[in-house]
Design an enzyme around this catalytic site. Structure first.
Site, PDB file in Angstrom:
ATOM      1  N   GLU A 152      87.179 -58.933  47.417  1.00 25.44           N
ATOM      2  CA  GLU A 152      88.077 -60.011  47.844  1.00 25.44           C
ATOM      3  C   GLU A 152      89.486 -59.472  48.091  1.00 25.44           C
ATOM      4  OE1 GLU A 152      88.797 -63.038  44.870  1.00 25.44           O
ATOM      5  OE2 GLU A 152      89.361 -64.506  46.400  1.00 25.44           O
ATOM      6  N   GLU A 246      88.324 -72.926  45.030  1.00 28.51           N
ATOM      7  CA  GLU A 246      88.992 -72.231  43.913  1.00 28.51           C
ATOM      8  C   GLU A 246      90.469 -72.602  44.020  1.00 28.51           C
ATOM      9  OE1 GLU A 246      89.278 -67.700  42.218  1.00 28.51           O
ATOM     10  OE2 GLU A 246      90.046 -68.103  44.226  1.00 28.51           O
TER      11      GLU A 246
HETATM   12  C1  LER Z   1      90.033 -64.773  42.587  1.00 31.21           C
HETATM   13  O1  LER Z   1      88.997 -65.267  43.385  1.00 31.21           O
HETATM   14  C2  LER Z   1      91.330 -64.915  43.235  1.00 31.21           C
HETATM   15  O2  LER Z   1      91.449 -65.504  44.270  1.00 31.21           O
HETATM   16  C3  LER Z   1      92.512 -64.298  42.621  1.00 31.21           C
HETATM   17  O3  LER Z   1      93.670 -64.997  42.915  1.00 31.21           O
HETATM   18  C4  LER Z   1      92.397 -63.992  41.163  1.00 31.21           C
HETATM   19  O4  LER Z   1      93.655 -63.783  40.654  1.00 31.21           O
HETATM   20 MN    MN Z   2      89.632 -66.256  45.329  1.00 26.55          MN
END
Ligand code: LER
Ligand code: MN
Length: 276
Positions: A152, A246
């Site tokens: 990510e 999220e």
């Molecule tokens: C985790 O998926 C994310 O987006 C981060 O900001 C974790 O700190």
């Molecule tokens: Mn994230």
């Protein structure tokens, strides 16, 4: 497009997870709200009661789309780029535990902040090499188990290592493992990308998962990101998998998951109409 949402336990200090506390109760609520899946953020994957969790997921017909690993970094300082080789070894051992749990639910494993940071100066090359080795080791463990890993890109205020989709694609290419892809998060993209749509297009078939929050990391629909345009782009690159919420528990913890799903559904429906 299918929608999921991140769940975690009450003791997780990471703020951007709207649904926290009793996992079983939250799974019931997630189902009632109309989501099709969840993600989990656990600190110790080994201590999860897999059989019980699996049966609750089955009861509500919910998919466990992904497992986040960030708590191991945030709460225990585990990272693939720590100068201490014992910590790097422990990090790999913990990632294996996440992968093992992922086999039970057929989930993706997310490598976000657990990759660590790159120091400036002459050590940066070796540190990048450690990250490369660590991710290869994790993917070589995961591959034969049928588990895919997603890296990510995360914004500059949280890490200096892999902020953009393009950098992360380059790094994933170096990792060179067929079970490794990209997770794109609209909150980070809004900070780092010149164009969110162009970045999604660049990711193309390497895009295996998507996190959504609005520009302020509130529920989608509570800021100024154009989710209809985002869904248009996702459709245009053939992405039809899970889009996972999220975000901070904002505007408030109770309405957040409901507002998020309603906004996403509305934007997805509008994008369908505009691409029809
Ligand atoms: C985790 O998926 C994310 O987006 C981060 O900001 C974790 O700190
Ligand atoms: Mn994230």
């Amino acid at each position: 497009m299918k929608f999921s949402i991140m769940l975690t336990t009450a003791d997780n200090p990471f703020a951007a997870i709207a649904m926290r506390g009793n996992i079983e109760e939250n799974l019931r609520q997630v189902k009632q709200l109309g989501y099709e899946g969840v993600e989990f953020s656990f600190l110790h994957p080994k201590s999860v009661d897999q059989t019980r969790l699996q049966s609750v997921l089955e009861k509500y017909a919910l998919r466990a789309v992904a497992l986040a690993t960030g708590r191991a970094w945030g709460e225990e300082g585990l990272s693939l780029t720590n100068p201490d080789s014992a910590i790097r070894r422990n990090t790999n051992a913990r990632i294996k535990e996440y992968v093992n749990l992922a086999t039970v639910f057929n989930s993706l494993v997310i490598l976000g902040l657990i990759r660590g940071r790159i120091p400036g100066g002459s050590r940066s090359k070796i540190v990048r090499k450690w990250a490369l080795e660590g991710i290869r080791r994790a993917s070589d463990w995961a591959g034969p188990l049928g588990v895919r890993i997603v890296i990510e890109p995360i914004n500059r205020y949280e890490t200096n290592f892999l902020n953009t989709i393009e950098e992360t694609l380059g790094f994933a290419e170096e990792v060179a493992r067929s079970n490794v892809g990209i997770l794109a998060d609209t909150f980070h993209m809004n900070i780092e990308e010149a164009s969110i749509s162009d970045a999604f297009r660049k990711a193309g078939l390497h895009l295996l998962h998507v996190h959504v929050a609005d520009n302020n990391r509130w529920a989608p629909g509570c800021g100024h990101l154009d989710f209809r345009a985002i869904f248009n782009t996702l459709r245009s690159i053939g992405y039809s998998d899970f889009v996972s919420v999220e975000c901070l528990p904002k505007p408030d913890p109770v309405s957040c998951p409901r507002i998020a799903l309603a906004s996403l559904r509305k934007a997805a429906a509008a994008s369908k109409r505009s691409t029809a």
